[in-house]
Motif scaffolding. Structure first.
Motif, PDB file in Angstrom:
ATOM      1  N   LYS A  90      55.553  51.730 -62.940  1.00  0.00           N
ATOM      2  CA  LYS A  90      56.182  52.300 -61.739  1.00  0.00           C
ATOM      3  C   LYS A  90      56.022  51.382 -60.527  1.00  0.00           C
ATOM      4  CE  LYS A  90      52.144  55.165 -60.758  1.00  0.00           C
ATOM      5  NZ  LYS A  90      51.614  56.505 -60.803  1.00  0.00           N
ATOM      6  N   HIS A  91      55.172  50.370 -60.629  1.00  0.00           N
ATOM      7  CA  HIS A  91      54.950  49.415 -59.542  1.00  0.00           C
ATOM      8  C   HIS A  91      55.625  48.071 -59.815  1.00  0.00           C
ATOM      9  CE1 HIS A  91      52.030  52.251 -58.041  1.00  0.00           C
ATOM     10  NE2 HIS A  91      51.382  52.210 -59.191  1.00  0.00           N
ATOM     11  N   ARG A  92      56.524  48.026 -60.766  1.00  0.00           N
ATOM     12  CA  ARG A  92      57.153  46.774 -61.191  1.00  0.00           C
ATOM     13  C   ARG A  92      57.861  46.062 -60.039  1.00  0.00           C
ATOM     14  NH1 ARG A  92      58.386  44.210 -65.809  1.00  0.00           N
ATOM     15  NH2 ARG A  92      57.586  45.818 -67.166  1.00  0.00           N
ATOM     16  N   ASP A  93      58.432  46.819 -59.101  1.00  0.00           N
ATOM     17  CA  ASP A  93      59.176  46.208 -57.998  1.00  0.00           C
ATOM     18  C   ASP A  93      58.277  45.786 -56.837  1.00  0.00           C
ATOM     19  OD1 ASP A  93      58.653  48.921 -57.560  1.00  0.00           O
ATOM     20  OD2 ASP A  93      60.273  49.085 -56.089  1.00  0.00           O
ATOM     21  N   LYS A  94      56.991  46.133 -56.885  1.00  0.00           N
ATOM     22  CA  LYS A  94      56.054  45.785 -55.820  1.00  0.00           C
ATOM     23  C   LYS A  94      55.327  44.481 -56.149  1.00  0.00           C
ATOM     24  CE  LYS A  94      55.073  50.578 -54.617  1.00  0.00           C
ATOM     25  NZ  LYS A  94      54.010  51.582 -54.483  1.00  0.00           N
ATOM     26  N   THR A  95      54.714  43.921 -55.128  1.00  0.00           N
ATOM     27  CA  THR A  95      53.845  42.766 -55.344  1.00  0.00           C
ATOM     28  C   THR A  95      52.529  43.268 -55.916  1.00  0.00           C
ATOM     29  OG1 THR A  95      54.831  41.602 -53.472  1.00  0.00           O
ATOM     30  CG2 THR A  95      52.663  40.844 -54.225  1.00  0.00           C
ATOM     31  N   VAL A  96      52.068  42.633 -56.984  1.00  0.00           N
ATOM     32  CA  VAL A  96      50.787  42.990 -57.606  1.00  0.00           C
ATOM     33  C   VAL A  96      49.787  41.889 -57.248  1.00  0.00           C
ATOM     34  CG1 VAL A  96      49.557  43.452 -59.748  1.00  0.00           C
ATOM     35  CG2 VAL A  96      51.946  44.163 -59.508  1.00  0.00           C
ATOM     36  N   ILE A  97      48.727  42.284 -56.554  1.00  0.00           N
ATOM     37  CA  ILE A  97      47.658  41.361 -56.170  1.00  0.00           C
ATOM     38  C   ILE A  97      46.474  41.628 -57.094  1.00  0.00           C
ATOM     39  CG2 ILE A  97      46.086  40.618 -54.352  1.00  0.00           C
ATOM     40  CD1 ILE A  97      48.158  41.840 -52.355  1.00  0.00           C
ATOM     41  N   ALA A  98      46.165  40.677 -57.958  1.00  0.00           N
ATOM     42  CA  ALA A  98      45.077  40.845 -58.920  1.00  0.00           C
ATOM     43  C   ALA A  98      43.841  40.084 -58.449  1.00  0.00           C
ATOM     44  CB  ALA A  98      45.502  40.339 -60.292  1.00  0.00           C
ATOM     45  N   TYR A  99      42.687  40.690 -58.712  1.00  0.00           N
ATOM     46  CA  TYR A  99      41.437  39.997 -58.407  1.00  0.00           C
ATOM     47  C   TYR A  99      40.362  40.373 -59.417  1.00  0.00           C
ATOM     48  CZ  TYR A  99      39.259  44.180 -56.331  1.00  0.00           C
ATOM     49  OH  TYR A  99      38.714  45.425 -56.128  1.00  0.00           O
ATOM     50  N   CYS A 100      39.375  39.489 -59.511  1.00  0.00           N
ATOM     51  CA  CYS A 100      38.197  39.716 -60.345  1.00  0.00           C
ATOM     52  C   CYS A 100      37.008  39.166 -59.564  1.00  0.00           C
ATOM     53  CB  CYS A 100      38.351  39.044 -61.712  1.00  0.00           C
ATOM     54  SG  CYS A 100      38.489  37.254 -61.624  1.00  0.00           S
ATOM     55  N   ARG A 101      35.990  38.763 -60.229  1.00  0.00           N
ATOM     56  CA  ARG A 101      34.810  38.242 -59.536  1.00  0.00           C
ATOM     57  C   ARG A 101      35.073  36.857 -58.937  1.00  0.00           C
ATOM     58  NH1 ARG A 101      30.853  34.879 -60.905  1.00  0.00           N
ATOM     59  NH2 ARG A 101      28.923  34.997 -59.738  1.00  0.00           N
ATOM     60  N   SER A 102      35.650  35.949 -59.753  1.00  0.00           N
ATOM     61  CA  SER A 102      35.816  34.570 -59.291  1.00  0.00           C
ATOM     62  C   SER A 102      37.252  34.061 -59.314  1.00  0.00           C
ATOM     63  CB  SER A 102      34.963  33.641 -60.156  1.00  0.00           C
ATOM     64  OG  SER A 102      35.444  33.658 -61.492  1.00  0.00           O
ATOM     65  N   GLY A 103      38.166  34.833 -59.846  1.00  0.00           N
ATOM     66  CA  GLY A 103      39.566  34.417 -59.887  1.00  0.00           C
ATOM     67  C   GLY A 103      40.053  33.961 -61.244  1.00  0.00           C
ATOM     68  N   ASN A 104      39.161  33.802 -62.208  1.00  0.00           N
ATOM     69  CA  ASN A 104      39.568  33.326 -63.532  1.00  0.00           C
ATOM     70  C   ASN A 104      40.225  34.423 -64.367  1.00  0.00           C
ATOM     71  OD1 ASN A 104      38.678  30.677 -63.152  1.00  0.00           O
ATOM     72  ND2 ASN A 104      36.595  31.261 -63.632  1.00  0.00           N
ATOM     73  N   ARG A 105      39.574  35.567 -64.475  1.00  0.00           N
ATOM     74  CA  ARG A 105      40.147  36.664 -65.259  1.00  0.00           C
ATOM     75  C   ARG A 105      41.421  37.188 -64.612  1.00  0.00           C
ATOM     76  NH1 ARG A 105      35.092  40.440 -65.536  1.00  0.00           N
ATOM     77  NH2 ARG A 105      34.685  39.240 -63.669  1.00  0.00           N
ATOM     78  N   SER A 106      41.436  37.248 -63.288  1.00  0.00           N
ATOM     79  CA  SER A 106      42.645  37.739 -62.620  1.00  0.00           C
ATOM     80  C   SER A 106      43.805  36.765 -62.807  1.00  0.00           C
ATOM     81  CB  SER A 106      42.384  38.004 -61.144  1.00  0.00           C
ATOM     82  OG  SER A 106      41.871  36.868 -60.497  1.00  0.00           O
ATOM     83  N   SER A 107      43.511  35.494 -62.938  1.00  0.00           N
ATOM     84  CA  SER A 107      44.564  34.523 -63.232  1.00  0.00           C
ATOM     85  C   SER A 107      45.168  34.793 -64.612  1.00  0.00           C
ATOM     86  CB  SER A 107      43.995  33.106 -63.166  1.00  0.00           C
ATOM     87  OG  SER A 107      44.999  32.153 -63.393  1.00  0.00           O
ATOM     88  N   GLN A 108      44.315  35.126 -65.576  1.00  0.00           N
ATOM     89  CA  GLN A 108      44.807  35.506 -66.911  1.00  0.00           C
ATOM     90  C   GLN A 108      45.637  36.778 -66.830  1.00  0.00           C
ATOM     91  OE1 GLN A 108      41.552  35.882 -69.683  1.00  0.00           O
ATOM     92  NE2 GLN A 108      40.643  33.953 -69.034  1.00  0.00           N
ATOM     93  N   ALA A 109      45.170  37.732 -66.038  1.00  0.00           N
ATOM     94  CA  ALA A 109      45.908  38.991 -65.868  1.00  0.00           C
ATOM     95  C   ALA A 109      47.273  38.729 -65.252  1.00  0.00           C
ATOM     96  CB  ALA A 109      45.104  39.950 -64.998  1.00  0.00           C
ATOM     97  N   CYS A 110      47.332  37.826 -64.293  1.00  0.00           N
ATOM     98  CA  CYS A 110      48.605  37.499 -63.656  1.00  0.00           C
ATOM     99  C   CYS A 110      49.583  36.888 -64.664  1.00  0.00           C
ATOM    100  CB  CYS A 110      48.381  36.543 -62.490  1.00  0.00           C
ATOM    101  SG  CYS A 110      47.610  37.315 -61.057  1.00  0.00           S
ATOM    102  N   ARG A 111      49.090  36.006 -65.502  1.00  0.00           N
ATOM    103  CA  ARG A 111      49.964  35.423 -66.534  1.00  0.00           C
ATOM    104  C   ARG A 111      50.461  36.505 -67.486  1.00  0.00           C
ATOM    105  NH1 ARG A 111      46.064  31.360 -66.244  1.00  0.00           N
ATOM    106  NH2 ARG A 111      45.079  32.042 -68.185  1.00  0.00           N
ATOM    107  N   MET A 112      49.589  37.452 -67.822  1.00  0.00           N
ATOM    108  CA  MET A 112      49.961  38.552 -68.698  1.00  0.00           C
ATOM    109  C   MET A 112      51.050  39.421 -68.037  1.00  0.00           C
ATOM    110  SD  MET A 112      47.403  41.341 -70.475  1.00  0.00           S
ATOM    111  CE  MET A 112      46.191  40.072 -70.812  1.00  0.00           C
TER     112      MET A 112
END
Length: 141
Positions: A90-112
Protein backbone atom coordinates in the motif's frame (compact mmCIF):
# COMPACT_ATOMS: atom_id res chain seq x y z
CA UNK A 1 58.31 -0.73 -16.89
CA UNK A 2 60.81 -3.54 -16.54
CA UNK A 3 60.99 -2.89 -12.79
CA UNK A 4 57.20 -3.29 -12.47
CA UNK A 5 57.21 -6.58 -14.34
CA UNK A 6 60.07 -7.83 -12.19
CA UNK A 7 58.20 -6.79 -9.02
CA UNK A 8 55.09 -8.68 -10.19
CA UNK A 9 57.16 -11.73 -11.07
CA UNK A 10 58.83 -11.67 -7.64
CA UNK A 11 55.56 -11.04 -5.72
CA UNK A 12 52.73 -12.88 -7.49
CA UNK A 13 50.52 -13.48 -4.44
CA UNK A 14 50.37 -9.84 -3.24
CA UNK A 15 49.85 -8.71 -6.85
CA UNK A 16 46.93 -11.13 -7.36
CA UNK A 17 45.46 -9.98 -4.03
CA UNK A 18 45.78 -6.36 -5.14
CA UNK A 19 44.07 -7.05 -8.47
CA UNK A 20 41.30 -8.98 -6.71
CA UNK A 21 40.70 -6.15 -4.20
CA UNK A 22 40.60 -3.50 -6.91
CA UNK A 23 38.18 -5.63 -8.95
CA UNK A 24 35.91 -6.09 -5.92
CA UNK A 25 35.89 -2.35 -5.19
CA UNK A 26 35.01 -1.59 -8.82
CA UNK A 27 32.25 -4.24 -8.77
CA UNK A 28 30.71 -2.95 -5.53
CA UNK A 29 30.77 0.66 -6.69
CA UNK A 30 29.35 -0.23 -10.10
CA UNK A 31 26.56 -2.23 -8.45
CA UNK A 32 25.80 0.63 -6.08
CA UNK A 33 25.65 3.18 -8.88
CA UNK A 34 23.39 1.09 -11.11
CA UNK A 35 21.05 -0.21 -8.38
CA UNK A 36 18.62 2.71 -8.53
CA UNK A 37 18.89 3.16 -4.75
CA UNK A 38 19.75 6.57 -3.33
CA UNK A 39 22.17 6.55 -0.40
CA UNK A 40 21.51 9.69 1.64
CA UNK A 41 23.10 11.15 4.76
CA UNK A 42 21.14 11.61 7.98
CA UNK A 43 20.58 15.30 7.24
CA UNK A 44 19.32 14.57 3.74
CA UNK A 45 16.97 11.91 5.13
CA UNK A 46 15.55 14.42 7.63
CA UNK A 47 14.84 16.87 4.80
CA UNK A 48 13.21 14.08 2.79
CA UNK A 49 11.08 12.99 5.75
CA UNK A 50 9.92 16.59 6.27
CA UNK A 51 9.15 17.35 2.63
CA UNK A 52 7.91 14.02 1.26
CA UNK A 53 5.21 11.58 2.28
CA UNK A 54 7.80 8.91 3.02
CA UNK A 55 7.58 5.68 4.97
CA UNK A 56 10.48 4.75 7.23
CA UNK A 57 11.46 1.07 7.24
CA UNK A 58 13.56 -0.34 10.08
CA UNK A 59 15.19 -3.63 9.02
CA UNK A 60 17.09 -4.26 12.26
CA UNK A 61 16.52 -7.27 14.49
CA UNK A 62 14.04 -7.04 17.36
CA UNK A 63 16.73 -6.68 20.03
CA UNK A 64 18.29 -3.72 18.19
CA UNK A 65 14.95 -1.89 17.96
CA UNK A 66 14.81 -1.67 21.75
CA UNK A 67 17.75 0.77 21.60
CA UNK A 68 15.57 3.32 19.81
CA UNK A 69 13.93 4.09 16.48
CA UNK A 70 13.81 6.85 13.92
CA UNK A 71 10.35 8.38 13.91
CA UNK A 72 7.53 5.85 13.72
CA UNK A 73 8.99 3.23 11.41
CA UNK A 74 7.51 0.10 9.94
CA UNK A 75 9.67 -2.60 11.54
CA UNK A 76 10.40 -5.62 9.35
CA UNK A 77 13.70 -7.41 10.03
CA UNK A 78 15.73 -8.03 6.90
CA UNK A 79 15.45 -11.79 7.42
CA UNK A 80 11.64 -11.49 7.13
CA UNK A 81 11.42 -8.82 4.44
CA UNK A 82 10.98 -11.15 1.45
CA UNK A 83 8.02 -12.87 3.13
CA UNK A 84 6.48 -9.63 4.39
CA UNK A 85 6.77 -7.42 1.29
CA UNK A 86 2.98 -7.54 0.97
CA UNK A 87 2.79 -5.31 4.07
CA UNK A 88 4.48 -2.55 2.09
CA UNK A 89 2.32 -2.84 -1.04
CA UNK A 90 0.00 0.00 0.00
CA UNK A 91 3.08 2.27 0.25
CA UNK A 92 4.39 1.43 -3.23
CA UNK A 93 3.86 5.00 -4.49
CA UNK A 94 5.67 6.57 -1.49
CA UNK A 95 9.36 6.99 -0.87
CA UNK A 96 10.67 4.16 1.33
CA UNK A 97 13.55 5.16 3.61
CA UNK A 98 15.29 2.05 4.95
CA UNK A 99 17.76 1.94 7.80
CA UNK A 100 19.58 -0.54 10.00
CA UNK A 101 22.47 -0.22 12.42
CA UNK A 102 25.22 0.69 9.94
CA UNK A 103 23.58 0.86 6.51
CA UNK A 104 24.62 -2.55 5.16
CA UNK A 105 21.45 -4.54 5.79
CA UNK A 106 19.26 -1.63 4.75
CA UNK A 107 21.19 -1.43 1.49
CA UNK A 108 20.29 -5.09 0.87
CA UNK A 109 16.68 -4.31 1.77
CA UNK A 110 16.66 -1.44 -0.71
CA UNK A 111 17.90 -3.71 -3.50
CA UNK A 112 15.20 -6.21 -2.57
CA UNK A 113 12.54 -3.49 -2.71
CA UNK A 114 13.79 -2.29 -6.11
CA UNK A 115 13.57 -5.84 -7.47
CA UNK A 116 10.00 -6.01 -6.12
CA UNK A 117 9.10 -2.92 -8.16
CA UNK A 118 9.39 -0.11 -5.62
CA UNK A 119 10.64 2.94 -7.52
CA UNK A 120 11.50 5.44 -4.77
CA UNK A 121 13.89 3.69 -2.40
CA UNK A 122 16.39 5.44 -0.13
CA UNK A 123 19.05 3.98 2.15
CA UNK A 124 20.18 5.90 5.23
CA UNK A 125 23.94 5.92 4.67
CA UNK A 126 25.65 4.87 7.90
CA UNK A 127 22.36 3.74 9.41
CA UNK A 128 21.46 4.34 13.03
CA UNK A 129 25.12 5.00 13.86
CA UNK A 130 25.17 7.99 11.48
CA UNK A 131 21.79 9.15 12.80
CA UNK A 132 23.10 9.18 16.38
CA UNK A 133 26.40 10.80 15.31
CA UNK A 134 24.34 13.65 13.82
CA UNK A 135 22.62 14.03 17.23
CA UNK A 136 19.19 13.47 15.72
CA UNK A 137 16.28 12.35 17.88
CA UNK A 138 15.71 8.68 18.64
CA UNK A 139 12.34 7.44 19.88
CA UNK A 140 12.13 4.68 22.46
CA UNK A 141 9.24 2.23 22.37
Amino acid sequence: MQAYLQFVANNPIPFVALVFNVAMIVWVEFSRMTSGVKHLSAGEVVRLMNSDDAIVLDVRDDNEVREGMIGKPKHIPLSSLAKRLVELEKHRDKTVIAYCRSGNRSSQACRMLRKAGFEKVVNLRGGMLAWRDANLPVRKR
